[in-house]
Design a protein around this motif. Structure first.
Motif, PDB file in Angstrom:
ATOM      1  N   TYR A 107      15.037  29.336  51.364  1.00 31.50           N
ATOM      2  CA  TYR A 107      15.513  29.756  50.054  1.00 31.50           C
ATOM      3  C   TYR A 107      16.018  31.197  50.077  1.00 31.50           C
ATOM      4  CZ  TYR A 107      14.215  25.495  47.750  1.00 31.50           C
ATOM      5  OH  TYR A 107      14.163  24.189  47.371  1.00 31.50           O
ATOM      6  N   THR A 108      15.431  32.025  50.919  1.00 34.35           N
ATOM      7  CA  THR A 108      15.910  33.405  51.018  1.00 34.35           C
ATOM      8  C   THR A 108      17.361  33.436  51.482  1.00 34.35           C
ATOM      9  OG1 THR A 108      13.700  34.266  51.448  1.00 34.35           O
ATOM     10  CG2 THR A 108      15.558  35.640  52.142  1.00 34.35           C
ATOM     11  N   PHE A 109      17.655  32.675  52.546  1.00 34.37           N
ATOM     12  CA  PHE A 109      19.009  32.696  53.093  1.00 34.37           C
ATOM     13  C   PHE A 109      20.010  31.889  52.279  1.00 34.37           C
ATOM     14  CE2 PHE A 109      16.677  33.997  56.907  1.00 34.37           C
ATOM     15  CZ  PHE A 109      17.386  35.147  57.199  1.00 34.37           C
ATOM     16  N   LEU A 110      19.566  30.808  51.638  1.00 35.91           N
ATOM     17  CA  LEU A 110      20.519  29.925  50.973  1.00 35.91           C
ATOM     18  C   LEU A 110      20.590  30.098  49.455  1.00 35.91           C
ATOM     19  CD1 LEU A 110      19.880  26.725  53.074  1.00 35.91           C
ATOM     20  CD2 LEU A 110      21.793  28.300  53.242  1.00 35.91           C
ATOM     21  N   VAL A 111      19.615  30.773  48.860  1.00 37.88           N
ATOM     22  CA  VAL A 111      19.627  30.955  47.403  1.00 37.88           C
ATOM     23  C   VAL A 111      19.610  32.444  47.040  1.00 37.88           C
ATOM     24  CG1 VAL A 111      18.401  30.474  45.250  1.00 37.88           C
ATOM     25  CG2 VAL A 111      18.477  28.733  47.033  1.00 37.88           C
ATOM     26  N   VAL A 112      18.622  33.169  47.537  1.00 36.40           N
ATOM     27  CA  VAL A 112      18.465  34.569  47.149  1.00 36.40           C
ATOM     28  C   VAL A 112      19.588  35.433  47.721  1.00 36.40           C
ATOM     29  CG1 VAL A 112      16.938  36.580  47.287  1.00 36.40           C
ATOM     30  CG2 VAL A 112      15.980  34.304  46.920  1.00 36.40           C
ATOM     31  N   LEU A 113      19.877  35.265  49.006  1.00 33.49           N
ATOM     32  CA  LEU A 113      20.894  36.110  49.645  1.00 33.49           C
ATOM     33  C   LEU A 113      22.276  35.971  48.998  1.00 33.49           C
ATOM     34  CD1 LEU A 113      21.405  38.210  51.821  1.00 33.49           C
ATOM     35  CD2 LEU A 113      21.809  36.341  53.429  1.00 33.49           C
ATOM     36  N   PRO A 114      22.771  34.744  48.724  1.00 35.92           N
ATOM     37  CA  PRO A 114      24.071  34.673  48.037  1.00 35.92           C
ATOM     38  C   PRO A 114      24.057  35.348  46.660  1.00 35.92           C
ATOM     39  CG  PRO A 114      23.571  32.570  49.039  1.00 35.92           C
ATOM     40  CD  PRO A 114      22.339  33.422  49.176  1.00 35.92           C
ATOM     41  N   GLY A 115      22.970  35.194  45.924  1.00 36.37           N
ATOM     42  CA  GLY A 115      22.872  35.872  44.627  1.00 36.37           C
ATOM     43  C   GLY A 115      22.876  37.381  44.768  1.00 36.37           C
ATOM     44  N   TYR A 116      22.162  37.881  45.767  1.00 39.26           N
ATOM     45  CA  TYR A 116      22.134  39.319  46.033  1.00 39.26           C
ATOM     46  C   TYR A 116      23.516  39.830  46.415  1.00 39.26           C
ATOM     47  CZ  TYR A 116      21.314  43.680  48.520  1.00 39.26           C
ATOM     48  OH  TYR A 116      21.390  44.971  48.952  1.00 39.26           O
ATOM     49  N   LEU A 117      24.186  39.079  47.281  1.00 42.57           N
ATOM     50  CA  LEU A 117      25.526  39.500  47.705  1.00 42.57           C
ATOM     51  C   LEU A 117      26.471  39.610  46.514  1.00 42.57           C
ATOM     52  CD1 LEU A 117      25.915  37.382  50.968  1.00 42.57           C
ATOM     53  CD2 LEU A 117      25.615  39.860  50.801  1.00 42.57           C
ATOM     54  N   GLN A 118      26.340  38.701  45.555  1.00 43.41           N
ATOM     55  CA  GLN A 118      27.214  38.741  44.382  1.00 43.41           C
ATOM     56  C   GLN A 118      26.830  39.871  43.433  1.00 43.41           C
ATOM     57  OE1 GLN A 118      28.283  34.761  42.572  1.00 43.41           O
ATOM     58  NE2 GLN A 118      26.640  34.182  43.982  1.00 43.41           N
ATOM     59  N   SER A 119      25.545  39.954  43.086  1.00 37.12           N
ATOM     60  CA  SER A 119      25.134  40.904  42.054  1.00 37.12           C
ATOM     61  C   SER A 119      25.083  42.344  42.552  1.00 37.12           C
ATOM     62  CB  SER A 119      23.774  40.508  41.483  1.00 37.12           C
ATOM     63  OG  SER A 119      22.783  40.575  42.494  1.00 37.12           O
ATOM     64  N   SER A 120      24.650  42.558  43.771  1.00 36.43           N
ATOM     65  CA  SER A 120      24.467  43.931  44.250  1.00 36.43           C
ATOM     66  C   SER A 120      25.623  44.456  45.095  1.00 36.43           C
ATOM     67  CB  SER A 120      23.186  44.028  45.078  1.00 36.43           C
ATOM     68  OG  SER A 120      22.075  43.725  44.271  1.00 36.43           O
ATOM     69  N   LEU A 121      26.273  43.573  45.835  1.00 40.17           N
ATOM     70  CA  LEU A 121      27.329  44.037  46.726  1.00 40.17           C
ATOM     71  C   LEU A 121      28.725  43.664  46.261  1.00 40.17           C
ATOM     72  CD1 LEU A 121      25.619  43.352  50.179  1.00 40.17           C
ATOM     73  CD2 LEU A 121      25.586  45.430  48.793  1.00 40.17           C
ATOM     74  N   GLY A 122      28.814  42.944  45.135  1.00 37.43           N
ATOM     75  CA  GLY A 122      30.108  42.627  44.556  1.00 37.43           C
ATOM     76  C   GLY A 122      30.890  41.537  45.263  1.00 37.43           C
ATOM     77  N   ALA A 123      30.228  40.735  46.066  1.00 39.99           N
ATOM     78  CA  ALA A 123      30.923  39.635  46.750  1.00 39.99           C
ATOM     79  C   ALA A 123      31.283  38.554  45.735  1.00 39.99           C
ATOM     80  CB  ALA A 123      30.025  39.036  47.840  1.00 39.99           C
ATOM     81  N   THR A 124      32.349  37.836  46.011  1.00 31.32           N
ATOM     82  CA  THR A 124      32.697  36.699  45.150  1.00 31.32           C
ATOM     83  C   THR A 124      31.753  35.547  45.461  1.00 31.32           C
ATOM     84  OG1 THR A 124      34.233  35.702  46.734  1.00 31.32           O
ATOM     85  CG2 THR A 124      35.142  37.372  45.210  1.00 31.32           C
ATOM     86  N   PHE A 125      31.760  34.540  44.600  1.00 34.14           N
ATOM     87  CA  PHE A 125      30.914  33.362  44.797  1.00 34.14           C
ATOM     88  C   PHE A 125      31.233  32.692  46.128  1.00 34.14           C
ATOM     89  CE2 PHE A 125      30.001  28.794  43.813  1.00 34.14           C
ATOM     90  CZ  PHE A 125      28.615  28.919  43.751  1.00 34.14           C
ATOM     91  N   GLN A 126      32.515  32.544  46.426  1.00 35.29           N
ATOM     92  CA  GLN A 126      32.946  31.925  47.677  1.00 35.29           C
ATOM     93  C   GLN A 126      32.493  32.753  48.878  1.00 35.29           C
ATOM     94  OE1 GLN A 126      34.926  32.599  45.108  1.00 35.29           O
ATOM     95  NE2 GLN A 126      36.145  30.817  44.566  1.00 35.29           N
ATOM     96  N   GLU A 127      32.680  34.053  48.835  1.00 34.81           N
ATOM     97  CA  GLU A 127      32.274  34.924  49.943  1.00 34.81           C
ATOM     98  C   GLU A 127      30.758  34.860  50.172  1.00 34.81           C
ATOM     99  OE1 GLU A 127      35.665  38.442  49.576  1.00 34.81           O
ATOM    100  OE2 GLU A 127      33.803  38.603  48.413  1.00 34.81           O
ATOM    101  N   ALA A 128      30.012  34.835  49.092  1.00 35.39           N
ATOM    102  CA  ALA A 128      28.552  34.797  49.208  1.00 35.39           C
ATOM    103  C   ALA A 128      28.083  33.506  49.853  1.00 35.39           C
ATOM    104  CB  ALA A 128      27.903  34.960  47.833  1.00 35.39           C
ATOM    105  N   LEU A 129      28.712  32.403  49.510  1.00 32.54           N
ATOM    106  CA  LEU A 129      28.322  31.113  50.115  1.00 32.54           C
ATOM    107  C   LEU A 129      28.703  31.035  51.578  1.00 32.54           C
ATOM    108  CD1 LEU A 129      29.131  28.635  47.244  1.00 32.54           C
ATOM    109  CD2 LEU A 129      26.881  29.259  48.106  1.00 32.54           C
ATOM    110  N   VAL A 130      29.876  31.547  51.905  1.00 31.04           N
ATOM    111  CA  VAL A 130      30.310  31.520  53.303  1.00 31.04           C
ATOM    112  C   VAL A 130      29.427  32.452  54.124  1.00 31.04           C
ATOM    113  CG1 VAL A 130      32.198  32.060  54.896  1.00 31.04           C
ATOM    114  CG2 VAL A 130      32.649  30.794  52.801  1.00 31.04           C
TER     115      VAL A 130
END
Length: 168
Positions: A145-168
């Protein structure tokens, strides 16, 4: 169905998680009991490996959908596609599970006239095995869950990644 939809989806996901978790140990036992001697560890490892493949496939499908569909389409109907893709797989798994025969080692130790072997373990041994199993699954689940749920959310909210970038 309005506001009930997210609650029902959450309930269905909880039931899915409980059923998958309940089958995990049994699946490993079946795989190792059918494995030839000297290959049991390899056969048992396939269970965890295929779970990881499934999680990666799910993340990949989500990334693909986020890339192919517009944000509005993904929010309105596209999020249903992974669930619909999983439905035939669930039906196939159920059919396989219902047709599964007992392992040869189970049949060898089954006492005459009973439907299950008699095994005796102390309460301490049982409690230790249960706690160890829970700890192992909690670690595996937390990492997943850290790698597949929390990390994409963190990438979007804190680092400004798009949804697509965070999933990739």
């Amino acid at each position: 169905i309005g506001a009930a939809a997210p609650w029902l989806l959450t309930l269905v996901r909880i039931l899915q998680g409980l059923s998958a978790g309940g089958e995990f140990g049994g699946a490993v036992a079946i795989m190792t009991e059918f494995a030839p001697r000297g290959r049991r560890g390899l056969y048992a490892a396939w269970q965890s490996f295929t779970v990881a493949l499934g999680l990666l496939a799910g993340a990949g499908i989500a990334a693909l959908l986020a890339t192919v569909l517009s944000a509005d389409a993904l929010d309105s109907w596209g999020w249903r596609i992974p669930f619909l893709l999983a439905l035939p797989l669930g039906i196939i798994a159920l059919i396989l599970r219902l047709r599964l025969e007992e392992t040869p080692s189970f049949e060898r130790i089954r006492p005459e006239g009973t439907s299950a072997p008699v095994q005796k373990a102390s309460a301490g041994e049982t409690a230790k095995a249960v706690v160890l199993g829970i700890a192992r699954l909690m670690g595996w689940s937390a990492a997943g869950y850290t790698f597949l749920v929390v990390l994409p959310g963190y990438l979007q909210s804190s680092l400004g990644a798009t949804f697509q970038e965070a999933l990739v």
